[in-house]
Design a protein around this motif. Structure first.
Motif, PDB file in Angstrom:
ATOM      1  N   ALA A  55       0.838  -1.195   0.000  1.00 31.62           N
ATOM      2  CA  ALA A  55       0.000   0.000   0.000  1.00 31.62           C
ATOM      3  C   ALA A  55       0.875   1.248   0.000  1.00 31.62           C
ATOM      4  CB  ALA A  55      -0.919   0.008   1.213  1.00 31.62           C
ATOM      5  N   THR A  56       0.446   2.259  -0.745  1.00 35.69           N
ATOM      6  CA  THR A  56       1.187   3.516  -0.799  1.00 35.69           C
ATOM      7  C   THR A  56       0.526   4.606   0.033  1.00 35.69           C
ATOM      8  OG1 THR A  56      -0.010   4.093  -2.816  1.00 35.69           O
ATOM      9  CG2 THR A  56       2.133   3.024  -3.070  1.00 35.69           C
ATOM     10  N   GLU A  57      -0.788   4.529   0.206  1.00 33.14           N
ATOM     11  CA  GLU A  57      -1.516   5.534   0.983  1.00 33.14           C
ATOM     12  C   GLU A  57      -2.728   4.894   1.630  1.00 33.14           C
ATOM     13  OE1 GLU A  57      -3.181  10.108   0.454  1.00 33.14           O
ATOM     14  OE2 GLU A  57      -3.347   8.709  -1.225  1.00 33.14           O
ATOM     15  N   ILE A  58      -2.992   5.320   2.876  1.00 31.61           N
ATOM     16  CA  ILE A  58      -4.146   4.816   3.622  1.00 31.61           C
ATOM     17  C   ILE A  58      -5.053   5.992   3.956  1.00 31.61           C
ATOM     18  CG2 ILE A  58      -4.951   3.619   5.687  1.00 31.61           C
ATOM     19  CD1 ILE A  58      -2.125   2.357   5.866  1.00 31.61           C
ATOM     20  N   VAL A  59      -6.287   5.924   3.478  1.00 30.30           N
ATOM     21  CA  VAL A  59      -7.276   6.962   3.745  1.00 30.30           C
ATOM     22  C   VAL A  59      -8.378   6.355   4.601  1.00 30.30           C
ATOM     23  CG1 VAL A  59      -8.862   8.642   2.746  1.00 30.30           C
ATOM     24  CG2 VAL A  59      -6.780   8.006   1.504  1.00 30.30           C
ATOM     25  N   VAL A  60      -8.645   6.958   5.764  1.00 27.32           N
ATOM     26  CA  VAL A  60      -9.708   6.451   6.634  1.00 27.32           C
ATOM     27  C   VAL A  60     -10.929   7.353   6.513  1.00 27.32           C
ATOM     28  CG1 VAL A  60      -8.278   5.221   8.297  1.00 27.32           C
ATOM     29  CG2 VAL A  60      -8.642   7.662   8.585  1.00 27.32           C
ATOM     30  N   VAL A  61     -12.097   6.738   6.567  1.00 29.04           N
ATOM     31  CA  VAL A  61     -13.359   7.461   6.422  1.00 29.04           C
ATOM     32  C   VAL A  61     -14.272   7.098   7.577  1.00 29.04           C
ATOM     33  CG1 VAL A  61     -15.325   7.929   4.923  1.00 29.04           C
ATOM     34  CG2 VAL A  61     -13.128   7.309   3.914  1.00 29.04           C
ATOM     35  N   SER A  62     -14.952   8.101   8.124  1.00 26.60           N
ATOM     36  CA  SER A  62     -15.953   7.839   9.153  1.00 26.60           C
ATOM     37  C   SER A  62     -17.176   8.704   8.878  1.00 26.60           C
ATOM     38  CB  SER A  62     -15.409   8.138  10.559  1.00 26.60           C
ATOM     39  OG  SER A  62     -16.329   7.705  11.551  1.00 26.60           O
ATOM     40  N   ILE A  63     -18.335   8.160   9.194  1.00 26.36           N
ATOM     41  CA  ILE A  63     -19.606   8.852   8.981  1.00 26.36           C
ATOM     42  C   ILE A  63     -20.287   9.008  10.329  1.00 26.36           C
ATOM     43  CG2 ILE A  63     -21.865   8.712   7.862  1.00 26.36           C
ATOM     44  CD1 ILE A  63     -20.371   6.829   5.774  1.00 26.36           C
ATOM     45  N   GLY A  64     -20.545  10.244  10.742  1.00 31.19           N
ATOM     46  CA  GLY A  64     -21.161  10.443  12.038  1.00 31.19           C
ATOM     47  C   GLY A  64     -21.009  11.857  12.552  1.00 31.19           C
ATOM     48  N   PRO A  65     -21.291  12.067  13.838  1.00 33.54           N
ATOM     49  CA  PRO A  65     -21.236  13.409  14.424  1.00 33.54           C
ATOM     50  C   PRO A  65     -19.806  13.930  14.546  1.00 33.54           C
ATOM     51  CG  PRO A  65     -21.606  11.771  16.124  1.00 33.54           C
ATOM     52  CD  PRO A  65     -21.685  11.043  14.815  1.00 33.54           C
ATOM     53  N   ALA A  66     -19.678  15.147  15.068  1.00 31.15           N
ATOM     54  CA  ALA A  66     -18.366  15.798  15.167  1.00 31.15           C
ATOM     55  C   ALA A  66     -17.371  14.961  15.957  1.00 31.15           C
ATOM     56  CB  ALA A  66     -18.530  17.176  15.802  1.00 31.15           C
ATOM     57  N   LYS A  67     -17.852  14.258  16.983  1.00 28.89           N
ATOM     58  CA  LYS A  67     -16.943  13.486  17.830  1.00 28.89           C
ATOM     59  C   LYS A  67     -16.353  12.281  17.101  1.00 28.89           C
ATOM     60  CE  LYS A  67     -18.639  14.842  22.368  1.00 28.89           C
ATOM     61  NZ  LYS A  67     -19.175  14.384  23.684  1.00 28.89           N
ATOM     62  N   ALA A  68     -16.880  11.956  15.917  1.00 31.17           N
ATOM     63  CA  ALA A  68     -16.299  10.865  15.135  1.00 31.17           C
ATOM     64  C   ALA A  68     -14.886  11.205  14.690  1.00 31.17           C
ATOM     65  CB  ALA A  68     -17.176  10.565  13.921  1.00 31.17           C
ATOM     66  N   GLN A  69     -14.539  12.499  14.740  1.00 31.98           N
ATOM     67  CA  GLN A  69     -13.172  12.887  14.383  1.00 31.98           C
ATOM     68  C   GLN A  69     -12.164  12.318  15.380  1.00 31.98           C
ATOM     69  OE1 GLN A  69     -12.515  16.986  13.409  1.00 31.98           O
ATOM     70  NE2 GLN A  69     -14.258  17.114  12.007  1.00 31.98           N
ATOM     71  N   GLU A  70     -12.600  12.078  16.621  1.00 30.91           N
ATOM     72  CA  GLU A  70     -11.703  11.445  17.596  1.00 30.91           C
ATOM     73  C   GLU A  70     -11.332  10.036  17.123  1.00 30.91           C
ATOM     74  OE1 GLU A  70     -13.807  11.474  21.276  1.00 30.91           O
ATOM     75  OE2 GLU A  70     -13.999  13.667  21.336  1.00 30.91           O
ATOM     76  N   THR A  71     -12.300   9.332  16.572  1.00 31.35           N
ATOM     77  CA  THR A  71     -12.047   7.990  16.046  1.00 31.35           C
ATOM     78  C   THR A  71     -11.101   8.051  14.859  1.00 31.35           C
ATOM     79  OG1 THR A  71     -14.275   7.338  16.752  1.00 31.35           O
ATOM     80  CG2 THR A  71     -13.159   5.889  15.186  1.00 31.35           C
ATOM     81  N   LEU A  72     -11.298   9.041  14.000  1.00 34.69           N
ATOM     82  CA  LEU A  72     -10.409   9.210  12.849  1.00 34.69           C
ATOM     83  C   LEU A  72      -8.990   9.533  13.300  1.00 34.69           C
ATOM     84  CD1 LEU A  72     -12.744  11.207  10.446  1.00 34.69           C
ATOM     85  CD2 LEU A  72     -11.906   8.882  10.109  1.00 34.69           C
ATOM     86  N   ARG A  73      -8.853  10.368  14.324  1.00 34.02           N
ATOM     87  CA  ARG A  73      -7.523  10.708  14.836  1.00 34.02           C
ATOM     88  C   ARG A  73      -6.838   9.467  15.425  1.00 34.02           C
ATOM     89  NH1 ARG A  73      -5.809  15.162  12.284  1.00 34.02           N
ATOM     90  NH2 ARG A  73      -7.280  16.885  12.508  1.00 34.02           N
ATOM     91  N   THR A  74      -7.619   8.587  16.009  1.00 36.10           N
ATOM     92  CA  THR A  74      -7.051   7.335  16.512  1.00 36.10           C
ATOM     93  C   THR A  74      -6.477   6.509  15.361  1.00 36.10           C
ATOM     94  OG1 THR A  74      -8.610   7.265  18.369  1.00 36.10           O
ATOM     95  CG2 THR A  74      -7.554   5.186  17.751  1.00 36.10           C
ATOM     96  N   ALA A  75      -7.233   6.428  14.255  1.00 40.36           N
ATOM     97  CA  ALA A  75      -6.753   5.686  13.088  1.00 40.36           C
ATOM     98  C   ALA A  75      -5.510   6.343  12.494  1.00 40.36           C
ATOM     99  CB  ALA A  75      -7.856   5.592  12.036  1.00 40.36           C
ATOM    100  N   LEU A  76      -5.472   7.671  12.492  1.00 43.95           N
ATOM    101  CA  LEU A  76      -4.301   8.390  11.996  1.00 43.95           C
ATOM    102  C   LEU A  76      -3.094   8.141  12.901  1.00 43.95           C
ATOM    103  CD1 LEU A  76      -5.974  11.788  11.010  1.00 43.95           C
ATOM    104  CD2 LEU A  76      -5.109  10.041   9.450  1.00 43.95           C
ATOM    105  N   ALA A  77      -3.348   8.064  14.208  1.00 46.49           N
ATOM    106  CA  ALA A  77      -2.257   7.793  15.148  1.00 46.49           C
ATOM    107  C   ALA A  77      -1.726   6.374  14.992  1.00 46.49           C
ATOM    108  CB  ALA A  77      -2.738   8.023  16.579  1.00 46.49           C
ATOM    109  N   MET A  78      -2.579   5.452  14.577  1.00 55.98           N
ATOM    110  CA  MET A  78      -2.134   4.076  14.342  1.00 55.98           C
ATOM    111  C   MET A  78      -1.218   3.988  13.128  1.00 55.98           C
ATOM    112  SD  MET A  78      -5.669   1.956  15.114  1.00 55.98           S
ATOM    113  CE  MET A  78      -4.961   0.363  14.624  1.00 55.98           C
ATOM    114  N   GLY A  79      -1.443   4.905  12.144  1.00 52.28           N
ATOM    115  CA  GLY A  79      -0.575   4.860  10.966  1.00 52.28           C
ATOM    116  C   GLY A  79      -1.226   5.257   9.653  1.00 52.28           C
ATOM    117  N   ALA A  80      -2.521   5.599   9.669  1.00 53.01           N
ATOM    118  CA  ALA A  80      -3.169   6.044   8.440  1.00 53.01           C
ATOM    119  C   ALA A  80      -2.611   7.403   8.026  1.00 53.01           C
ATOM    120  CB  ALA A  80      -4.679   6.119   8.630  1.00 53.01           C
ATOM    121  N   ASP A  81      -2.722   7.744   6.736  1.00 51.40           N
ATOM    122  CA  ASP A  81      -2.108   8.968   6.204  1.00 51.40           C
ATOM    123  C   ASP A  81      -3.020  10.187   6.279  1.00 51.40           C
ATOM    124  OD1 ASP A  81       0.457   7.834   5.223  1.00 51.40           O
ATOM    125  OD2 ASP A  81      -0.888   6.630   3.989  1.00 51.40           O
TER     126      ASP A  81
END
Length: 249
Positions: A55-81
């Motif tokens: 894989a060259t790039e990892i894009v994470v997507v979440s659908i939901g309220p504003a607090k779903a950005q916390e979940t996205l930040r967790t995925a970014l901290a794991m290693g998503a781009d």
């Protein structure tokens, strides 16, 4: 290869859900939320593919309220781009989620989409299959092993008779099972780095997707409490009770 990973914010699996007093749904007040465990596995698998140079790039997507950005930040901290957040305050049904992900896929043009086989809050196990149908892509569900190669990916999945291996042409949709991998913990340096990684926001209207609900929840109740069992004093008594219940002839 660009990999798109869908993640969902759900009640933490260690928390026992409480039903609202009026029976209209689950009470989320002051409840700990976290990333859906199956989606954590999806993120981990994407990161491992990147570490292997697949894989060259990892894009994470979440659908939901504003607090779903916390979940996205967790995925970014794991290693998503980078991340994409589709903002909505209302609960979106699997078909609506699949339509939104299909639109994101049209924009991002990934070669592989990975998502958990189901979310632990509604257990629908439907989004991945619907997404593959909307895109017209092959799908590998309940994956316990992935083996990508040139233009293809082999998916090993558990079935009643043992293991089944399917070979799919890319692009494809994969849904993850528990035994695919063990997700990593995000380190403190990576958590700090995640704050500066790109996170784009979109709305269903911008994507041209109608997320109106097509199902109506009539009532939500807690499961009945288990009844105490009966003690028997002999095998004959046990057999007699089983016969009375029609379990044995």
């Amino acid at each position: 290869m660009k990999v798109l990973v869908a993640v969902k914010r759900v009640i933490d699996y260690n928390v026992k859900p409480r039903v609202k007093m009026d029976g209209t749904g689950v009470d989320l007040t002051n409840v700990k939320m976290s990333m859906n465990p199956f989606d954590e596995i999806a993120v981990e698998e994407a990161i491992r593919l990147k570490e292997k140079g697949v894989a060259t790039e990892i894009v994470v997507v979440s659908i939901g309220p504003a607090k779903a950005q916390e979940t996205l930040r967790t995925a970014l901290a794991m290693g998503a781009d980078r991340a994409v957040h589709v903002t909505t305050d209302e609960e979106v049904e699997p078909l609506g989620v699949a339509k939104l992900l299909a639109k994101i896929a049209d924009e991002e043009q990934p070669q592989l989409i990975i998502l958990g086989k189901q979310a632990i809050d509604d257990d629908n196990n439907a989004t991945g299959q619907m997404l593959a149908a909307l895109l017209g892509w092959p799908q590998g569900t309940f994956a316990s092993k992935l083996d990508p190669s040139d233009g293809e990916v082999s998916v090993t999945r558990e079935v009643d008779g043992g293991l089944e291996t399917d070979k799919l042409k890319l692009p494809a949709v994969i849904t993850t099972d528990l035994r695919l991998n063990e997700p990593r913990y995000a380190s403190l340096p990576n958590i700090m780095k995640a704050k500066s990684k790109p996170l784009a926001t979109k709305t269903p209207d911008e994507l041209g997707v109608d997320i109106s609900r097509r199902l109506e929840t009539l009532k939500v109740t807690e499961p009945p409490k288990r009844q105490a069992g009966d003690k028997v004093g002999s095998v004959d008594e046990l057999v007699g009770k089983l016969k009375a219940l029609g379990v044995v002839a």
